[in-house]
Design a protein around this motif. Structure first.
Motif, PDB file in Angstrom:
ATOM      1  N   ARG A   1       0.854  -1.191   0.000  1.00  0.00           N
ATOM      2  CA  ARG A   1       0.000   0.000   0.000  1.00  0.00           C
ATOM      3  C   ARG A   1       0.885   1.235   0.000  1.00  0.00           C
ATOM      4  O   ARG A   1       1.541   1.533   0.989  1.00  0.00           O
ATOM      5  CB  ARG A   1      -0.901   0.037   1.238  1.00  0.00           C
ATOM      6  CG  ARG A   1      -1.899  -1.081   1.310  1.00  0.00           C
ATOM      7  CD  ARG A   1      -3.109  -0.794   0.433  1.00  0.00           C
ATOM      8  NE  ARG A   1      -4.084  -1.859   0.543  1.00  0.00           N
ATOM      9  CZ  ARG A   1      -4.198  -2.874  -0.323  1.00  0.00           C
ATOM     10  NH1 ARG A   1      -3.392  -2.946  -1.343  1.00  0.00           N
ATOM     11  NH2 ARG A   1      -5.094  -3.797  -0.159  1.00  0.00           N
TER      12      ARG A   1
ATOM     13  N   GLU B   1      -3.500   4.254  -5.838  1.00  0.00           N
ATOM     14  CA  GLU B   1      -2.852   3.577  -4.713  1.00  0.00           C
ATOM     15  C   GLU B   1      -2.529   2.148  -5.109  1.00  0.00           C
ATOM     16  O   GLU B   1      -3.406   1.407  -5.561  1.00  0.00           O
ATOM     17  CB  GLU B   1      -3.740   3.565  -3.480  1.00  0.00           C
ATOM     18  CG  GLU B   1      -3.029   2.914  -2.298  1.00  0.00           C
ATOM     19  CD  GLU B   1      -3.855   2.916  -1.033  1.00  0.00           C
ATOM     20  OE1 GLU B   1      -3.309   3.322  -0.007  1.00  0.00           O
ATOM     21  OE2 GLU B   1      -5.024   2.513  -1.088  1.00  0.00           O
TER      22      GLU B   1
ATOM     23  N   ALA C   1      -1.964  -1.678  -4.824  1.00  0.00           N
ATOM     24  CA  ALA C   1      -2.584  -2.739  -4.022  1.00  0.00           C
ATOM     25  C   ALA C   1      -1.654  -3.948  -3.931  1.00  0.00           C
ATOM     26  O   ALA C   1      -1.608  -4.623  -2.912  1.00  0.00           O
ATOM     27  CB  ALA C   1      -3.922  -3.154  -4.627  1.00  0.00           C
TER      28      ALA C   1
ATOM     29  N   GLU D   1       8.136  -2.992   3.098  1.00  0.00           N
ATOM     30  CA  GLU D   1       6.979  -3.686   3.671  1.00  0.00           C
ATOM     31  C   GLU D   1       7.384  -4.467   4.920  1.00  0.00           C
ATOM     32  O   GLU D   1       6.639  -4.533   5.888  1.00  0.00           O
ATOM     33  CB  GLU D   1       6.337  -4.598   2.632  1.00  0.00           C
ATOM     34  CG  GLU D   1       5.640  -3.851   1.506  1.00  0.00           C
ATOM     35  CD  GLU D   1       4.518  -2.949   2.004  1.00  0.00           C
ATOM     36  OE1 GLU D   1       3.680  -3.401   2.787  1.00  0.00           O
ATOM     37  OE2 GLU D   1       4.479  -1.791   1.578  1.00  0.00           O
TER      38      GLU D   1
END
Length: 108
Positions: free
Chosen positions: A13, A30, A32, A104
């Motif tokens: 994200r 954005e 995904a 992440e």
């Protein structure tokens, strides 16, 4: 439907700035999910199949934006004025994927 992807998609994200090259239009979306060969994102705009895009991925790693190019492989309406779009990248972005995975991991 068979999934013939070589690279696994990683949920992610973060913002992406899109440049529709033919229409010469800039928009924002954005991310995904992402892989070394593709990017999936949500957008308030539908994009034509095959449209060439320039993309500035705003990877949350305090580094520079990652610029890449690709073409729209698929698009579908998922809500009122909300589209889920898949882009096939023109060339694999292995270094970009490395940055995404590190970023992440830091948020888990």
């Amino acid at each position: 439907m068979d999934d013939r992807r070589v690279f696994e998609r990683i949920p992610a994200r973060f913002p992406v700035k899109l440049w529709d090259i033919q229409a010469n239009r800039i928009s924002e979306a954005e991310v995904a999910d992402i892989s070394a060969r593709g990017v999936g994102f949500t957008s308030s705009e539908d994009l034509a199949l095959g449209a060439s895009l320039g993309m500035w991925l705003e990877i949350p790693d305090n580094g520079e934006h990652l610029y890449t190019q690709g073409s729209v492989a698929w698009s579908r309406l998922v809500g009122e004025d909300k589209y889920r779009i898949g882009v096939e990248l023109d060339k694999p972005e292995l270094m970009g994927m490395s940055r995404v995975l590190r970023a992440e991991r830091n948020f888990i």
